[in-house]
Each structure stands twice: as C-alpha cells, then as structure tokens.
Design a protein around this motif. Structure first.
Motif, PDB file in Angstrom:
ATOM      1  N   ASP A 171      46.263  35.186  49.701  1.00  0.00           N
ATOM      2  CA  ASP A 171      46.316  35.862  48.408  1.00  0.00           C
ATOM      3  C   ASP A 171      46.031  34.890  47.264  1.00  0.00           C
ATOM      4  O   ASP A 171      45.323  35.221  46.308  1.00  0.00           O
ATOM      5  N   GLY A 172      46.606  33.691  47.370  1.00  0.00           N
ATOM      6  CA  GLY A 172      46.368  32.681  46.338  1.00  0.00           C
ATOM      7  C   GLY A 172      44.909  32.264  46.272  1.00  0.00           C
ATOM      8  O   GLY A 172      44.332  32.160  45.181  1.00  0.00           O
ATOM      9  N   MET A 173      44.299  32.036  47.428  1.00  0.00           N
ATOM     10  CA  MET A 173      42.889  31.649  47.468  1.00  0.00           C
ATOM     11  C   MET A 173      41.998  32.778  46.944  1.00  0.00           C
ATOM     12  O   MET A 173      41.028  32.537  46.220  1.00  0.00           O
ATOM     13  N   PHE A 174      42.333  34.004  47.319  1.00  0.00           N
ATOM     14  CA  PHE A 174      41.555  35.166  46.887  1.00  0.00           C
ATOM     15  C   PHE A 174      41.641  35.331  45.363  1.00  0.00           C
ATOM     16  O   PHE A 174      40.640  35.581  44.685  1.00  0.00           O
ATOM     17  N   LEU A 175      42.840  35.162  44.826  1.00  0.00           N
ATOM     18  CA  LEU A 175      43.024  35.291  43.380  1.00  0.00           C
ATOM     19  C   LEU A 175      42.276  34.194  42.634  1.00  0.00           C
ATOM     20  O   LEU A 175      41.648  34.454  41.599  1.00  0.00           O
ATOM     21  N   MET A 176      42.321  32.978  43.159  1.00  0.00           N
ATOM     22  CA  MET A 176      41.607  31.874  42.521  1.00  0.00           C
ATOM     23  C   MET A 176      40.101  32.110  42.512  1.00  0.00           C
ATOM     24  O   MET A 176      39.416  31.817  41.527  1.00  0.00           O
ATOM     25  N   SER A 177      39.580  32.663  43.604  1.00  0.00           N
ATOM     26  CA  SER A 177      38.142  32.940  43.660  1.00  0.00           C
ATOM     27  C   SER A 177      37.747  34.013  42.649  1.00  0.00           C
ATOM     28  O   SER A 177      36.684  33.937  42.032  1.00  0.00           O
ATOM     29  N   LEU A 178      38.613  35.007  42.450  1.00  0.00           N
ATOM     30  CA  LEU A 178      38.331  36.046  41.454  1.00  0.00           C
ATOM     31  C   LEU A 178      38.354  35.480  40.038  1.00  0.00           C
ATOM     32  O   LEU A 178      37.554  35.878  39.180  1.00  0.00           O
ATOM     33  N   ILE A 179      39.249  34.538  39.789  1.00  0.00           N
ATOM     34  CA  ILE A 179      39.331  33.922  38.459  1.00  0.00           C
ATOM     35  C   ILE A 179      38.130  33.014  38.206  1.00  0.00           C
ATOM     36  O   ILE A 179      37.537  33.023  37.122  1.00  0.00           O
ATOM     37  N   LEU A 180      37.756  32.235  39.209  1.00  0.00           N
ATOM     38  CA  LEU A 180      36.649  31.294  39.055  1.00  0.00           C
ATOM     39  C   LEU A 180      35.316  32.002  38.842  1.00  0.00           C
ATOM     40  O   LEU A 180      34.450  31.512  38.118  1.00  0.00           O
ATOM     41  N   PHE A 181      35.147  33.153  39.494  1.00  0.00           N
ATOM     42  CA  PHE A 181      33.874  33.872  39.420  1.00  0.00           C
ATOM     43  C   PHE A 181      34.005  35.176  38.627  1.00  0.00           C
ATOM     44  O   PHE A 181      33.329  36.154  38.912  1.00  0.00           O
ATOM     45  N   GLU A 182      34.863  35.152  37.610  1.00  0.00           N
ATOM     46  CA  GLU A 182      35.104  36.369  36.843  1.00  0.00           C
ATOM     47  C   GLU A 182      33.880  36.821  36.040  1.00  0.00           C
ATOM     48  O   GLU A 182      33.799  37.976  35.623  1.00  0.00           O
ATOM     49  N   ASP A 183      32.942  35.911  35.814  1.00  0.00           N
ATOM     50  CA  ASP A 183      31.734  36.268  35.060  1.00  0.00           C
ATOM     51  C   ASP A 183      30.708  36.997  35.922  1.00  0.00           C
ATOM     52  O   ASP A 183      29.684  37.462  35.406  1.00  0.00           O
ATOM     53  N   TYR A 184      30.962  37.069  37.213  1.00  0.00           N
ATOM     54  CA  TYR A 184      30.031  37.720  38.126  1.00  0.00           C
ATOM     55  C   TYR A 184      30.609  39.065  38.569  1.00  0.00           C
ATOM     56  O   TYR A 184      31.822  39.277  38.512  1.00  0.00           O
ATOM     57  N   PRO A 185      29.750  39.973  39.034  1.00  0.00           N
ATOM     58  CA  PRO A 185      30.271  41.258  39.565  1.00  0.00           C
ATOM     59  C   PRO A 185      31.086  41.018  40.834  1.00  0.00           C
ATOM     60  O   PRO A 185      30.609  40.406  41.786  1.00  0.00           O
ATOM     61  N   LEU A 186      32.328  41.485  40.817  1.00  0.00           N
ATOM     62  CA  LEU A 186      33.264  41.179  41.907  1.00  0.00           C
ATOM     63  C   LEU A 186      33.665  42.409  42.710  1.00  0.00           C
ATOM     64  O   LEU A 186      34.607  42.341  43.500  1.00  0.00           O
ATOM     65  N   ASP A 187      32.986  43.514  42.499  1.00  0.00           N
ATOM     66  CA  ASP A 187      33.375  44.755  43.175  1.00  0.00           C
ATOM     67  C   ASP A 187      33.338  44.604  44.683  1.00  0.00           C
ATOM     68  O   ASP A 187      34.336  44.836  45.385  1.00  0.00           O
TER      69      ASP A 187
END
Length: 260
Positions: A171-187
């Motif tokens: 969960d921590g790794m997944f959340l960090m990846s979403l934060i790091l790549f928030e400028d990209y489409p994450l759907d």
C-alpha cells in the motif's frame, strides 16, 4: 484426495485453534452488534478486521499445518497415492476449516440479530465471500512457501514477510507511485495495481458496495466507475478466483517435482 481432505478437515475441526478462531469472530460480532444498532456500521468494522487478520491467520495456519504434519505426509507419500492429491487434500482441509470458522463465527450472531430482515444482508454476504477468498488465497500461498522451504524458520519468516508486504508495504509503495506520477493519467495504473493485491482488491470491493468510496482517496472516482459496475464486480471476482487458482496450480506442480 477426498479421503485426505476429509481426514485433514476433521483433524483441524477438532483442533483448539479452530475453536479459538471461531470464538474470536463470534464474540467480536456480538460486541459490535451490541454497540451498534446499524448492521452496516458493524460490517465496516468487521471489514477492517478481516482484511488484516484473515490473510495473517491463513498464512500462519497453512505453514504451521504443513510443517506439523510433515511426518504424516511422508508416510502418505510412501503409499501408492498421487502426490498432488495428498497436498491438495491437505490444503483444502485447512482452507475449508478456516472458512467455516469465519462464516459460522460471524454468521450466527448476525442471523440471530435479524440479518435476513435487514438491507445489509448483501453487504454482509460480500464480506463473507471476500473473507473466504482471502482464506483460500493465503492458505495456498502458505503451502507454496512451505513446499519451497524445508527449514521451518525460513518458512515462517517468508510467510510473515509475504503478509507484511501485501498488507502494509504494498500500500505504501502504491501510494508513493501515485504521488510521484500524479501529473500522468493514473486510471489504468490504479485499477491494475489494485488487482495485483488480493487484500486491496477485497477492501475496494467492500468499500464500494457500502458506498463509501470517498475513503479510497482521490482515485475513488476511478474505482467507483469501474468496480461499481456489474462488469467491474464480475472482473474483480474473476481476479480473486485467479489468485486462488494460480497458487493451487503451483502446489500441484511443485508437489510432483519436489524430492521428499
């Protein structure tokens, strides 16, 4: 296989740990129902417990049963029995006994409280289904770990590490990846990342069924759009089934190749 399944099941049913596991959920359900008049609130609280505890118990109990019954397994292997039948029978015995303790432990208090007269029956049913899926998944993963490690200490260590990774670290790794790549489409990334973890997938399904997707954060709308539809529910159920079948398939392959 059915004879081995029957023996393993009855052996585990007579075990005091099965009664402790049953009693824990029984008492927890009674306390929650006593404190809450709303069944949906009790379901939410139970979800938080099940999502963490069921994988842990399934993993530890599966590894423990394999190592404790090793001498009996070696005796069975000396007989003209199929190896796959022996290990699949033992695995199913563990998974079914744990699932029964879970279902009866929570089901009896809710039925007495009037579950069938409540609108929360579908939410509670989904809770039991996901809990059963998690039991079968992590029991299978535990048997895979035990089959791959003769050393009992290593087996228990890898089992705890697996649960820790899927329950917390992922969960921590997944959340960090979403934060790091928030400028990209994450759907698509959010959906795929959720499906790659059975614990996250189960939690998402229950939260969306309870219509509290806001707890999923800023990706909640994405999950609501996909998992909230009938197609999303079907695909998610298929993914949970795949999470069961793949480890079971590896148990069958590993048991045939392993040198005992």
């Amino acid at each position: 296989m059915f004879k081995i399944l029957k023996y393993s099941f009855y052996d585990l049913i007579r075990s005091r740990w099965s009664y402790v596991y049953f009693a824990f959920y029984f008492m927890l359900s009674i306390v929650l129902l006593f404190l809450n008049n709303d069944l949906s609130k009790a379901v939410i609280t139970l979800m938080n417990v099940i999502i963490v505890l069921v994988p842990l118990i399934g993993t530890i109990f599966g590894v423990m049963y394999y190592y404790n019954s090793k001498e009996f397994t070696e005796l069975l292997l000396a007989q003209p029995l199929n190896r796959t039948s022996i290990f699949l029978g033992q695995y199913l015995g563990v998974a079914i006994s744990l699932s029964m303790s879970l279902i009866l432990g929570m089901g009896i208090p809710f039925i007495i409280y009037g579950l069938f007269k409540s609108n929360a029956i579908w939410d509670f049913s989904l809770l039991l289904i996901t809990g059963t899926f998690l039991t079968f998944i992590f029991s299978a993963l535990a048997f895979n770990i035990a089959l791959s490690n003769e050393n009992k200490i290593k087996g228990f260590g890898y089992a705890i590490l697996l649960w820790l990774f899927l329950a917390i670290i992922y969960d921590g790794m997944f959340l960090m990846s979403l934060i790091l790549f928030e400028d990209y489409p994450l759907d698509k990334l959010s959906i795929v990342g959720t499906m790659l973890n059975p614990i996250d997938l189960s939690r998402t399904l229950i939260l969306l069924k309870l219509d509290i997707s806001a707890l999923l954060g800023y990706t909640g709308a994405v999950f609501k759009k996909f998992f909230g539809t009938n197609l999303g529910l079907v695909i998610s159920s298929i993914m949970l089934a795949v999470w069961v079948l793949l480890p079971v398939l590896r148990i069958a392959i590993k048991s045939q190749k392993k040198d005992f």
